[in-house]
Every structure is written in structure tokens, then in C-alpha cells.
Design an enzyme around this catalytic site. Structure first.
Site, PDB file in Angstrom:
ATOM      1  N   ASP A  33       8.651  -6.116   4.134  1.00  0.00           N
ATOM      2  CA  ASP A  33       8.022  -5.210   5.088  1.00  0.00           C
ATOM      3  C   ASP A  33       8.310  -5.619   6.540  1.00  0.00           C
ATOM      4  O   ASP A  33       8.100  -6.776   6.921  1.00  0.00           O
ATOM      5  CB  ASP A  33       6.500  -5.183   4.833  1.00  0.00           C
ATOM      6  CG  ASP A  33       5.837  -3.954   5.438  1.00  0.00           C
ATOM      7  OD1 ASP A  33       6.197  -3.578   6.570  1.00  0.00           O
ATOM      8  OD2 ASP A  33       4.970  -3.378   4.772  1.00  0.00           O
ATOM      9  N   THR A  69       4.545   1.998   6.912  1.00  0.00           N
ATOM     10  CA  THR A  69       4.800   1.451   5.582  1.00  0.00           C
ATOM     11  C   THR A  69       4.730   2.470   4.441  1.00  0.00           C
ATOM     12  O   THR A  69       5.677   2.602   3.664  1.00  0.00           O
ATOM     13  CB  THR A  69       3.805   0.307   5.307  1.00  0.00           C
ATOM     14  OG1 THR A  69       4.038  -0.693   6.303  1.00  0.00           O
ATOM     15  CG2 THR A  69       4.009  -0.289   3.933  1.00  0.00           C
ATOM     16  N   ASN A  90      -0.152   6.291   6.989  1.00  0.00           N
ATOM     17  CA  ASN A  90      -0.877   5.362   6.108  1.00  0.00           C
ATOM     18  C   ASN A  90      -2.285   5.885   5.819  1.00  0.00           C
ATOM     19  O   ASN A  90      -2.857   5.606   4.769  1.00  0.00           O
ATOM     20  CB  ASN A  90      -0.984   3.986   6.755  1.00  0.00           C
ATOM     21  CG  ASN A  90       0.357   3.250   6.767  1.00  0.00           C
ATOM     22  OD1 ASN A  90       1.256   3.572   6.006  1.00  0.00           O
ATOM     23  ND2 ASN A  90       0.470   2.256   7.651  1.00  0.00           N
ATOM     24  N   ASP A 190       5.834  -8.386   8.297  1.00  0.00           N
ATOM     25  CA  ASP A 190       4.956  -7.357   8.869  1.00  0.00           C
ATOM     26  C   ASP A 190       3.699  -8.006   9.459  1.00  0.00           C
ATOM     27  O   ASP A 190       3.356  -7.767  10.614  1.00  0.00           O
ATOM     28  CB  ASP A 190       4.567  -6.335   7.790  1.00  0.00           C
ATOM     29  CG  ASP A 190       3.764  -5.184   8.375  1.00  0.00           C
ATOM     30  OD1 ASP A 190       4.334  -4.411   9.157  1.00  0.00           O
ATOM     31  OD2 ASP A 190       2.563  -5.093   8.077  1.00  0.00           O
TER      32      ASP A 190
HETATM   33  P1  AMP Z   1       1.381  -1.025   8.115  1.00  0.00           P
HETATM   34  O1  AMP Z   1       1.922  -2.214   8.793  1.00  0.00           O
HETATM   35  O2  AMP Z   1       0.057  -0.623   8.661  1.00  0.00           O
HETATM   36  O3  AMP Z   1       2.338   0.120   8.064  1.00  0.00           O
HETATM   37  O4  AMP Z   1       1.108  -1.429   6.585  1.00  0.00           O
HETATM   38  C1  AMP Z   1       1.404  -2.701   6.066  1.00  0.00           C
HETATM   39  C2  AMP Z   1       0.381  -3.083   5.067  1.00  0.00           C
HETATM   40  O5  AMP Z   1       0.403  -2.208   3.952  1.00  0.00           O
HETATM   41  C3  AMP Z   1       0.578  -4.450   4.434  1.00  0.00           C
HETATM   42  O6  AMP Z   1       0.074  -5.475   5.222  1.00  0.00           O
HETATM   43  C4  AMP Z   1      -0.164  -4.335   3.145  1.00  0.00           C
HETATM   44  O7  AMP Z   1      -1.462  -4.846   3.276  1.00  0.00           O
HETATM   45  C5  AMP Z   1      -0.260  -2.844   2.887  1.00  0.00           C
HETATM   46  N1  AMP Z   1       0.385  -2.493   1.632  1.00  0.00           N
HETATM   47  C6  AMP Z   1       1.671  -2.608   1.321  1.00  0.00           C
HETATM   48  N2  AMP Z   1       1.920  -2.195   0.069  1.00  0.00           N
HETATM   49  C7  AMP Z   1       0.735  -1.809  -0.437  1.00  0.00           C
HETATM   50  C8  AMP Z   1       0.325  -1.265  -1.694  1.00  0.00           C
HETATM   51  N3  AMP Z   1       1.196  -1.064  -2.675  1.00  0.00           N
HETATM   52  N4  AMP Z   1      -0.983  -0.972  -1.835  1.00  0.00           N
HETATM   53  C9  AMP Z   1      -1.862  -1.165  -0.838  1.00  0.00           C
HETATM   54  N5  AMP Z   1      -1.523  -1.667   0.365  1.00  0.00           N
HETATM   55  C10 AMP Z   1      -0.251  -1.989   0.561  1.00  0.00           C
HETATM   56 ZN    ZN Z   2       3.106  -3.016   9.775  1.00  0.00          ZN
HETATM   57 ZN    ZN Z   3       5.829  -1.607   6.680  1.00  0.00          ZN
END
Ligand code: AMP
Ligand code: ZN
Ligand code: ZN
Length: 402
Positions: A33, A69, A90, A190
């Protein structure tokens, strides 16, 4: 005549035998990520560097808009823009029912009604390929035919090596139970990128850490003697850019007495005006446009492919790179890095590396698009893709061996 018929039958049998005997490919799709495209150039990732030299490497992987994400993991796995696969952010609101989609709420994130695209594991399973997922957004849907045969409920704390061990255990299953397509997800770059910024020592440590995980995966494949038969793709969903609390604009303050529903925040804000207040709301935001752009839904630039969905609000506010649009509830952005911006920006680009029997060797190409990965997977596994996708094999098919 009789002889000729026997000859034909024998030929047919031989042909069907070769078809069924053709070994099905294996592929592990690894997502790191927010591993920005240029992190590979910091000299901190020797394992990925070796993959880059030996196999296929792209200058960058272009995410879809918004470069977040969930929208992007779904774009990768369905071959569709977020407006088409349905996961437009998200977290977002269905303004017709008042229901919220939230990635951290497993009830909504497992509800198939939000997911309008077909994930590769669905396409593959229908055509006889067993699949598995060691984490991937959208892999835990409650309907039995919408998730991979094997999957894990997301656990942020699960150590990365344990995740790899889980993947290897699946590959050690008897042939008739063994998955041929497996996803794996790690968040290190990330989390550190958000907290400390893309240029921080902590992000550099995250790069090193994920490189170790890549090394661990490849060495485990060696151990079970599958290194030569398994394709491995390392990619990321988007990049990361530096942000700061000073570079944030409070949209609620600008709106003053004009009431409306605001959702999401940071690079993008959905604005749902009160009835009859659309133009007043828009004009107020337009008048004060500074480090952000405000659009009516139908004005959103077509290159974002972000309009064709009922849950995108009538007005959206899109922050300039490195700026944040915020509300009173989240008065400033407390991290040092973020993503979700214009997907054409260099800082939002991710990585794409591939190695294994079906990929060309030592082949280096320009920017690839993540929506093209779904048709690429279908081609590699020799199965029929869905026809209603946005991805195009012509933009990526050349990385496969002829
Ligand atoms: P963002 O940086 O806000 O776009 O999202 C990143 C976060 O998504 C990560 O830190 C994870 O906690 C969360 N994430 C990633 N994959 C999953 C998943 N399969 N189910 C739930 N949360 C997830
Ligand atoms: Zn992120
Ligand atoms: Zn991401």
C-alpha cells in the site's frame, strides 16, 4: 473411410488430453500500500531491485481517481473505474437511503450491494480456477460466490511474515485444493507515509521492511520448489505526497450559514446541498476557490472518469496536490503525507513489477494503468474476461511472453 474416422477420433482425444494437461498458471498478486513509484530508486530495496532487473518493470502504475486504497484495489481486481465498480471512496454515503459505506465497518464492506464490478476471483472461479486472498479490499463479501475459495478477515496487526506463511500453506495444499491465484496485502509504506511523510526516515524503514517481506516470500517459494512455476506481481495502489496542517482549507467555515452534508475529507470532499440550495452552495465555494476546485457533478473533468455513479454528490471539492479540504469535525489534517489526489500527478503513481514463467525477462516499460491488470490476468490464465470493463489488454498485454 473407417480408418479415417478412427484417425480423427484419436486426434480429438489427443487434443483434449493436451488441453487438460496444460498446466494452469500460478500467480501471486502482492500489494504494498502506497509504495510510491520512486521509492524503488532509493537504494533501499535490493530484493525488488533484482525483480525489476530480471523481470518486467514499469516506470509507474497509474491509479484511478480518487487515488485511495479501496477504490484502487477494486479497480485493480475488476478492471473498472471506481464510478463503475461502485467503491467511489473509502467511505461514502448513499444519499437515497442514508446508508454509509465505510471500509472499517465490516457490515458495510462485506455487503455485496455496493460492489458493482466482478472481481477477478469471481471470473476465475467460474472458469475452474481456485483462488485465495490473504487480504484485499472487497475479498470478504458475504455472498459465497463473490469471494475467493480461501480468504482471511482483515487483521491490520497480523505480522507480514505470517501472511506470507499463510500464502505458502495454500500452495502446499494437494493439487485439487490448491489455489492458483492468490492476493497478499501489506500496509507498511501507507501507515508510515501518512504519519511521517514520504521523505521521512520512517518511510524509508517501511520500504526496507516491505523489501524484506518480498524476500521472505520469494525464499519461501524457493523452499517449496515453486519459485520457477509461480508468477509474482508486486504492485501498489497509489503513491503519497507531503501535506501539512497549514495547507488545509476548512470548507465548513467557507460555507458559513449554508447547511449541507459533507462527507470524506482531505484530498476530496463530497458536498450534498440542502434541497433548493445547490447553486447557492456552489457559488459560495466557487467564490472562495483557493487551493481547491469545486465542481458540479457534470463538470468534473472527464479524465477523472468520476461522474457515472449515483452516489457521487451533486457538488465535489477536489483539493490541489498537497492541500486538504476539511470540516469542523476534522479541523486539520494531522498527518504529514496523504494520497487521493489527481491520479495523473506523479506523486500519486505506484509501482508495478512482475516475475515468473509467463512474464517477459528484462523488459522495462513506461507507465501502466491499474485498470488493465484484470484483462492481463484473464489473458495469463486463458479465461474469458467480463466485457463491461474499462481496462484494455492492448495497453499491457505486451509484458507477457508471446
Ligand atoms: P487509506 O490510506 O485511507 O486509503 O487506507 C489504508 C488503510 O486501509 C490501511 O491502513 C488499512 O488499515 C485499510 N485496509 C486495507 N485493506 C483492508 C481490508 N481488506 N479491509 C479493511 N481495511 C483495509
Ligand atoms: Zn493511505
Ligand atoms: Zn492505499
Amino acid at each position: 473411410m473407417l480408418k479415417k474416422r478412427w484417425y480423427l477420433i484419436a486426434l480429438l482425444i489427443a487434443f483434449s488430453l493436451t488441453i487438460s494437461a496444460a498446466p494452469k498458471p500460478y500467480l501471486i498478486l502482492v500489494s504494498f500500500d502506497a509504495f510510491r513509484w520512486d521509492y524503488l530508486n532509493r537504494g533501499l530495496s535490493p530484493v525488488l531491485e533484482k525483480v525489476r532487473q530480471e523481470g518486467v518493470s514499469a516506470l509507474s502504475l497509474k491509479p484511478t481517481y480518487p487515488s485511495k486504497t479501496f477504490p484502487n484495489h477494486l479497480s485493480i481486481i475488476t478492471g473498472m473505474y471506481p464510478a463503475h465498480h461502485g467503491i467511489i471512496a473509502n467511505n461514502f454515503l448513499d444519499q437515497f437511503t442514508g446508508k454509509l459505506y465505510r471500509m472499517n465497518d465490516s457490515i458495510s464492506s462485506r455487503d455485496g450491494r455496493w460492489y458493482l464490478g466482478e472481481a477477478f476471483w469471481e471470473t476465475a472461479e467460474r472458469q475452474g480456477i481456485i483462488t485465495a486472498s490473504y487480504f484485499w479490499p472487497g475479498s470478504e463479501l458475504a455472498l459465497p460466490y463473490r469471494h475467493p475459495t480461501y480468504y482471511q478477515a482483515y487483521d491490520h496487526q497480523r505480522p507480514y511474515e505470517k501472511r506470507v506463511d499463510g500464502v505458502i500453506d495454500w500452495l502446499k495444499l494437494p493439487a485439487d485444493k490448491r489455489p492458483h491465484f492468490i492476493t497478499l496485502y501489506c500496509h507498511e509504506t501507507d501507515s508510515q507515509g501518512h504519519r511521517y511523510g514520504p521523505d521521512s526516515p520512517q518511510t524509508n524503514d517501511a520500504i526496507k521492511r516491505l523489501d524484506e517481506v518480498a524476500g521472505y516470500l520469494l525464499s519461501k517459494l524457493d523452499e517449496i520448489k515453486m519459485r520457477d512455476s509461480v508468477n509474482v506481481v508486486f504492485l501498489s495502489d497509489h503513491g503519497m505526497t507531503e501535506v501539512s496542517a497549514e495547507r488545509s482549507i476548512n470548507i465548513e467555515k467557507i460555507l458559513g450559514d449554508i447547511k449541507c452534508k459533507l462527507s470524506d475529507s482531505g484530498p476530496l470532499l463530497f458536498v450534498e446541498p440542502d434541497k433548493g440550495k445547490i447553486s447557492e452552495t456552489y457559488n459560495q465555494l466557487k467564490k472562495n476557490e483557493n487551493h481547491y476546485k469545486v465542481y458540479y457533478l457534470e463538470e468534473i473533468p472527464s479524465y477523472f472518469h468520476f461522474e457515472d455513479n449515483p452516489f457521487i454528490s451533486p457538488i465535489v471539492v477536489i483539493a490541489d496536490l498537497g492541500w486538504s479540504v476539511v470540516t469542523n469535525r476534522r479541523s486539520d489534517y494531522d498527518g504529514k503525507g496523504n494520497h487521493g489526489y489527481d491520479n495523473n500527478q506523479l506523486d500519486m503513481q505506484g509501482i508495478f513489477l512482475a516475475t515468473g514463467p509467463d512474464f517477459k525477462k528484462n523488459y522495462h516499460t513506461g507507465t501502466l494503468w491499474n485498470i488493465d491488470i484484470y484483462p492481463l490476468l484473464c489473458k495469463l490464465f486463458k479465461i474469458f474476461p467480463r466485457k463491461n470493463i474499462d481496462g484494455d489488454l492492448d495497453r499491457i498485454g505486451f509484458i507477457l511472453k508471446d
